[in-house]
Design a protein around this motif. Structure first.
Motif, PDB file in Angstrom:
ATOM      1  N   GLY A 167     -22.849  -4.292 -27.737  1.00  0.00           N
ATOM      2  CA  GLY A 167     -24.230  -3.947 -28.028  1.00  0.00           C
ATOM      3  C   GLY A 167     -24.416  -3.425 -29.431  1.00  0.00           C
ATOM      4  N   ASP A 168     -25.666  -3.519 -29.907  1.00  0.00           N
ATOM      5  CA  ASP A 168     -26.027  -2.956 -31.199  1.00  0.00           C
ATOM      6  C   ASP A 168     -26.717  -1.617 -31.038  1.00  0.00           C
ATOM      7  OD1 ASP A 168     -28.286  -3.877 -29.996  1.00  0.00           O
ATOM      8  OD2 ASP A 168     -28.979  -5.094 -31.685  1.00  0.00           O
ATOM      9  N   GLY A 169     -26.720  -1.063 -29.844  1.00  0.00           N
ATOM     10  CA  GLY A 169     -27.310   0.244 -29.566  1.00  0.00           C
ATOM     11  C   GLY A 169     -26.718   0.795 -28.286  1.00  0.00           C
ATOM     12  N   THR A 170     -27.321   1.868 -27.780  1.00  0.00           N
ATOM     13  CA  THR A 170     -26.829   2.478 -26.568  1.00  0.00           C
ATOM     14  C   THR A 170     -27.005   1.509 -25.404  1.00  0.00           C
ATOM     15  OG1 THR A 170     -27.388   4.664 -27.393  1.00  0.00           O
ATOM     16  CG2 THR A 170     -27.075   4.430 -25.026  1.00  0.00           C
ATOM     17  N   ALA A 171     -25.909   1.242 -24.672  1.00  0.00           N
ATOM     18  CA  ALA A 171     -25.964   0.269 -23.587  1.00  0.00           C
ATOM     19  C   ALA A 171     -26.707   0.814 -22.382  1.00  0.00           C
ATOM     20  CB  ALA A 171     -24.547  -0.147 -23.192  1.00  0.00           C
ATOM     21  N   PHE A 375     -12.380  18.571 -46.813  1.00  0.00           N
ATOM     22  CA  PHE A 375     -12.479  17.137 -46.581  1.00  0.00           C
ATOM     23  C   PHE A 375     -13.394  16.888 -45.376  1.00  0.00           C
ATOM     24  CE2 PHE A 375      -8.377  18.067 -48.435  1.00  0.00           C
ATOM     25  CZ  PHE A 375      -8.237  17.123 -49.430  1.00  0.00           C
ATOM     26  N   ARG A 376     -13.876  15.662 -45.288  1.00  0.00           N
ATOM     27  CA  ARG A 376     -14.667  15.213 -44.147  1.00  0.00           C
ATOM     28  C   ARG A 376     -14.090  13.897 -43.650  1.00  0.00           C
ATOM     29  NH1 ARG A 376     -19.799  15.447 -46.063  1.00  0.00           N
ATOM     30  NH2 ARG A 376     -19.521  13.502 -47.194  1.00  0.00           N
ATOM     31  N   ILE A 377     -14.150  13.669 -42.324  1.00  0.00           N
ATOM     32  CA  ILE A 377     -13.639  12.444 -41.711  1.00  0.00           C
ATOM     33  C   ILE A 377     -14.778  11.766 -40.970  1.00  0.00           C
ATOM     34  CG2 ILE A 377     -11.951  11.418 -40.155  1.00  0.00           C
ATOM     35  CD1 ILE A 377     -10.183  13.818 -40.542  1.00  0.00           C
ATOM     36  N   VAL A 378     -14.995  10.497 -41.253  1.00  0.00           N
ATOM     37  CA  VAL A 378     -15.966   9.686 -40.525  1.00  0.00           C
ATOM     38  C   VAL A 378     -15.241   8.459 -39.995  1.00  0.00           C
ATOM     39  CG1 VAL A 378     -17.973  10.476 -41.819  1.00  0.00           C
ATOM     40  CG2 VAL A 378     -16.673   8.534 -42.660  1.00  0.00           C
ATOM     41  N   VAL A 379     -15.748   7.909 -38.894  1.00  0.00           N
ATOM     42  CA  VAL A 379     -15.120   6.764 -38.251  1.00  0.00           C
ATOM     43  C   VAL A 379     -16.178   5.716 -37.955  1.00  0.00           C
ATOM     44  CG1 VAL A 379     -13.201   8.042 -37.225  1.00  0.00           C
ATOM     45  CG2 VAL A 379     -15.368   7.861 -35.984  1.00  0.00           C
ATOM     46  N   THR A 380     -15.716   4.495 -37.813  1.00  0.00           N
ATOM     47  CA  THR A 380     -16.542   3.389 -37.339  1.00  0.00           C
ATOM     48  C   THR A 380     -16.133   3.068 -35.915  1.00  0.00           C
ATOM     49  OG1 THR A 380     -16.841   2.444 -39.548  1.00  0.00           O
ATOM     50  CG2 THR A 380     -17.142   0.970 -37.687  1.00  0.00           C
ATOM     51  N   VAL A 381     -17.063   3.228 -34.994  1.00  0.00           N
ATOM     52  CA  VAL A 381     -16.844   2.924 -33.587  1.00  0.00           C
ATOM     53  C   VAL A 381     -17.840   1.853 -33.189  1.00  0.00           C
ATOM     54  CG1 VAL A 381     -16.849   3.823 -31.226  1.00  0.00           C
ATOM     55  CG2 VAL A 381     -16.000   5.241 -33.095  1.00  0.00           C
ATOM     56  N   ALA A 382     -17.357   0.781 -32.583  1.00  0.00           N
ATOM     57  CA  ALA A 382     -18.250  -0.295 -32.165  1.00  0.00           C
ATOM     58  C   ALA A 382     -19.283   0.247 -31.187  1.00  0.00           C
ATOM     59  CB  ALA A 382     -17.450  -1.424 -31.517  1.00  0.00           C
ATOM     60  N   GLY A 383     -20.552  -0.012 -31.470  1.00  0.00           N
ATOM     61  CA  GLY A 383     -21.627   0.486 -30.630  1.00  0.00           C
ATOM     62  C   GLY A 383     -22.378   1.643 -31.243  1.00  0.00           C
ATOM     63  N   TYR A 384     -21.732   2.399 -32.155  1.00  0.00           N
ATOM     64  CA  TYR A 384     -22.405   3.522 -32.788  1.00  0.00           C
ATOM     65  C   TYR A 384     -23.369   3.075 -33.878  1.00  0.00           C
ATOM     66  CZ  TYR A 384     -20.018   7.489 -30.641  1.00  0.00           C
ATOM     67  OH  TYR A 384     -19.591   8.443 -29.763  1.00  0.00           O
ATOM     68  N   GLY A 385     -23.068   1.974 -34.551  1.00  0.00           N
ATOM     69  CA  GLY A 385     -23.929   1.546 -35.640  1.00  0.00           C
ATOM     70  C   GLY A 385     -23.736   2.424 -36.868  1.00  0.00           C
ATOM     71  N   ILE A 386     -24.814   2.559 -37.636  1.00  0.00           N
ATOM     72  CA  ILE A 386     -24.724   3.279 -38.906  1.00  0.00           C
ATOM     73  C   ILE A 386     -25.115   4.740 -38.760  1.00  0.00           C
ATOM     74  CG2 ILE A 386     -25.131   1.206 -40.262  1.00  0.00           C
ATOM     75  CD1 ILE A 386     -28.020   2.061 -40.590  1.00  0.00           C
ATOM     76  N   GLY A 387     -25.329   5.214 -37.529  1.00  0.00           N
ATOM     77  CA  GLY A 387     -25.692   6.617 -37.338  1.00  0.00           C
ATOM     78  C   GLY A 387     -24.529   7.525 -37.663  1.00  0.00           C
ATOM     79  N   GLU A 388     -24.564   8.135 -38.856  1.00  0.00           N
ATOM     80  CA  GLU A 388     -23.409   8.912 -39.318  1.00  0.00           C
ATOM     81  C   GLU A 388     -23.228  10.205 -38.537  1.00  0.00           C
ATOM     82  OE1 GLU A 388     -21.623  10.730 -43.500  1.00  0.00           O
ATOM     83  OE2 GLU A 388     -23.373   9.429 -43.504  1.00  0.00           O
ATOM     84  N   PRO A 508     -20.665   3.937 -40.894  1.00  0.00           N
ATOM     85  CA  PRO A 508     -21.133   4.756 -42.018  1.00  0.00           C
ATOM     86  C   PRO A 508     -20.509   4.397 -43.356  1.00  0.00           C
ATOM     87  CG  PRO A 508     -19.550   5.978 -40.698  1.00  0.00           C
ATOM     88  CD  PRO A 508     -19.805   4.688 -39.974  1.00  0.00           C
ATOM     89  N   PHE A 509     -19.562   3.485 -43.394  1.00  0.00           N
ATOM     90  CA  PHE A 509     -18.929   3.109 -44.656  1.00  0.00           C
ATOM     91  C   PHE A 509     -18.467   1.665 -44.557  1.00  0.00           C
ATOM     92  CE2 PHE A 509     -15.688   4.899 -41.927  1.00  0.00           C
ATOM     93  CZ  PHE A 509     -14.667   3.972 -41.996  1.00  0.00           C
ATOM     94  N   GLN A 510     -18.134   1.094 -45.710  1.00  0.00           N
ATOM     95  CA  GLN A 510     -17.597  -0.255 -45.804  1.00  0.00           C
ATOM     96  C   GLN A 510     -16.213  -0.196 -46.420  1.00  0.00           C
ATOM     97  OE1 GLN A 510     -20.370  -2.614 -48.074  1.00  0.00           O
ATOM     98  NE2 GLN A 510     -21.624  -3.098 -46.269  1.00  0.00           N
ATOM     99  N   ALA A 511     -15.305  -0.998 -45.896  1.00  0.00           N
ATOM    100  CA  ALA A 511     -13.948  -1.075 -46.432  1.00  0.00           C
ATOM    101  C   ALA A 511     -13.943  -2.113 -47.551  1.00  0.00           C
ATOM    102  CB  ALA A 511     -12.956  -1.434 -45.338  1.00  0.00           C
ATOM    103  N   ARG A 512     -14.080  -1.634 -48.763  1.00  0.00           N
ATOM    104  CA  ARG A 512     -14.157  -2.513 -49.926  1.00  0.00           C
ATOM    105  C   ARG A 512     -13.315  -1.943 -51.046  1.00  0.00           C
ATOM    106  NH1 ARG A 512     -19.647  -3.840 -53.479  1.00  0.00           N
ATOM    107  NH2 ARG A 512     -18.624  -5.105 -55.085  1.00  0.00           N
TER     108      ARG A 512
END
Length: 611
Positions: A167-171, A375-388, A508-512
């Motif tokens: 999903g692209d949002g809360t299921a 420091f701060r840690i952010v993660v990309t989790v499928a389903g969370y989207g860009i909501g930091e 919240p970020f891109q791997a570039r």
């Protein structure tokens, strides 16, 4: 078990929210096997609306309310009511009718909202006129959030939100349940998502008991050691049945300091300087003789400055409050279901993030935090989207907190010196420990950050480091890499460099990474094409690794990822260094020597199918 149907317009369901019907016909909407949410849910949902409507009316008609208050104090209202009470009765009845209609709509929504937990799905039915049937596969659940708004905290209720990969949002959302029931239901679903068999079936009738281990146990580790068992990052953070372990905790003083040392404070200071300058200029000009024409400047300054300053001040206060609230009382606890984090001031949120569902992780150090070593840690989790807000794994912490938290997501980097490699990626620069850098021939593109911008691979993850003033370290598990792309502009083509993009779900970020040596990029492509495919074959996408599979997994992973030349390190670029004869060998020969022949890969797949 039969599943319900929907009576909604086409296109209102996502990939993770679908409805089906069985051969025996559609399931009844009010089937007794479905359970309603808590009866207080309409009041938790509706009280904000009831308060907001008078607030809006008062905000736009404040003069009317002031006149009414003066009429009450003077006794005029009482005389008007005695003379002609009908308009006041009709007005009161209208206001009461509006309140009843508001709460009535929420009551109807509550009555038509029902849920069911099966062995495979979390299913929620809702809707009065347009009905929806949403379901989420338990084995695809990425995370389960437990949220408590202010009214829910007062009434002892909680809301569950299920995130899935498709999903692209809360299921699905269950709002609201008793807190103890919601915690037990969340623990049960997370155990099932982890592949652990439930101790008893989860139903609406038996899911009201207390939650064992609801409070974190153990002590925080601040020794800076990489607390990592010798297992894969697909394993749960703690074995089933083990006590919870506190990983990191954010003190309130440190949180306040991190909020005040952000760029927002600089903006506020500039705003205050402008406001003070405008006030001083207005006072000076107002003190002059109005006949000279300067005294009229002060009213103009006040008329233009106040409408501009107040909205900005309100926006700054709102931003400060959101940052403080999202980190207040922050704790992260390692559980058998994943890393559980809790935060919130008035509205508390409990999230459970399984390590195996993290698509990418990034450690950030803003430039204003460097003197404090935060420091701060952010993660990309499928389903969370860009909501930091929900993607923050650690709002602010020291290096020992960062290492302890990252070790829960990547328990084993499969190198001999994981702490040294991680610290070098986060703080150091240059080509030490097989990190790459921007070649000297491309130093005009990155004169300042050249030696910090590079990558390094380990048998477990791909690591990107970047930024000199504001440092960043990105880590992506090989099995979560969906694809890589290379971009090369005309100026880069003349310098034989290119940019690397790692494609992952929205976050919240891109791997570039920019301006890397072209040969190193080609070698990385070849390496990841084999390494990512091998990691995906050995990684169960729907469940974490079970204990009985760990020993076999380690043996197979070691065989699959061990380079043919005996070097335990993954390849890194030799950009910027003198080329040896080996480096000038054809790229396909280098990849074959590093990853084995096609016959070796076929032998791996044959062993995997037998397993």
């Amino acid at each position: 078990m039969s599943e319900g149907t929907t009576d909604q317009p086409p296109g209102t369901q996502s990939a993770a929210t679908q409805s089906t019907s069985t051969d025996s016909g559609p399931e009844r909407w009010f089937d007794p096997s479905w359970t309603k949410v808590h009866p207080l849910s309409p009041f938790v949902r509706g009280w904000v609306t009831v308060i907001a409507i008078p607030g809006i009316v008062f905000g736009y008609n404040w003069q009317m309310w002031a006149d009414a208050w003066q009429a009450v104090q003077s006794g005029e209202i009482q005389r008007d009511v005695s003379a002609n009470p009908m308009p006041f009765i009709l007005g009161g009845a209208g206001a009461l009718l509006i309140i009843v209609l508001i709460f009535g709509s929420f009551v109807l929504t509550w009555w038509f909202t029902r849920y069911k937990i099966t062995a495979e799905h979390v299913m929620v039915k809702s809707g009065v006129f347009v009905r929806q049937h949403r379901q989420a596969r338990i084995d695809r659940v990425q995370a389960v959030d437990l949220r408590q708004p202010l009214a829910a905290r007062i009434t002892g209720l909680a809301e569950l939100k299920f995130e899935v990969a498709e999903g692209d949002g809360t299921a699905a959302t269950l709002a609201f349940l008793k807190k103890a029931q919601a915690e037990e239901l969340r623990a049960e679903i997370m155990d099932r998502a982890a592949g652990n068999p439930p101790s008893s079936p989860t139903t609406a009738q038996d899911s009201t008991g207390p939650v064992p281990g609801a409070e974190p146990e153990g002590t925080a580790t601040a020794d800076g050691e990489w607390r990592a068992p010798a297992d894969s990052h697909s394993q749960p953070t703690a074995p089933p049945g083990s006590p919870d372990r506190l990983v990191a905790k954010v003190p309130t003083g440190r949180l306040i300091g991190s909020v005040l040392s952000g760029w927002g404070t600089i903006f506020v200071l500039l705003l205050i300087l402008v406001a003070v300058g405008a006030v001083v200029a207005g006072l000076i000009t107002a003190s002059l003789d109005p006949a000279e024409g300067f005294g009229a400047v002060w009213p103009v300054v006040a008329a233009l400055g106040i409408p501009t300053f107040l909205p900005m001040a309100i926006a700054a206060i709102t931003i400060y409050y959101q940052q403080f609230s999202s980190g207040f009382g922050f704790t992260s606890t390692a559980t058998s279901a994943g890393l559980r984090i809790r935060y919130g001031l008035l509205e508390t949120t409990n999230q459970t993030i399984p390590p195996g569902r993290v698509q990418a992780l990034q450690v950030q150090q803003p430039v204003l935090w460097r003197p404090f070593k935060w420091f701060r840690i952010v993660v990309t989790v499928a389903g969370y989207g860009i909501g930091e807000k929900r993607s923050v794994l650690l709002p602010v912490g020291r290096i020992e907190d960062v290492i302890a938290t990252v070790a829960e997501m990547f328990p084993d980097l499969q190198v001999e010196n994981p702490e040294e490699v991680f610290t070098a990626g986060l703080l150091n620069s240059g080509t030490e420990l097989n990190f790459t850098e921007v070649p000297r021939r491309a130093r005009l593109f990155d004169p300042y950050v050249r030696r910090r911008r590079g990558f390094r691979t380990t048998p477990a993850a791909l690591m990107f480091r970047d930024g000199r003033a504001a440092r960043r370290l990105t880590m992506i598990p090989h099995e979560r890499i969906q694809s890589l792309s290379m971009h090369q502009g005309p100026l880069q083509r003349g310098r034989a460099v290119a940019d690397i993009f790692v494609h992952s779900p929205a976050g919240p970020f891109q791997a570039r990474l920019k301006n890397q040596d072209l040969d190193a990029v080609h070698e990385l492509f070849e390496y990841e094409s084999a390494q990512a495919a091998t990691a995906r074959r050995y990684s169960d996408r729907n469940h974490w690794m079970r204990p009985e599979e760990l020993q076999e997994f380690e043996r197979k992973a070691a065989e699959a990822t061990a380079p043919a030349d005996g070097d335990a390190e993954a390849p890194a670029s030799t950009a910027g260094q003198p080329e040896s004869p080996d480096h000038q060998a054809p790229a396909d020969q280098q990849v074959q020597a590093r990853h084995g022949t096609a016959e070796d890969h076929q032998e791996e797949e044959r062993h995997l199918r037998e397993r």
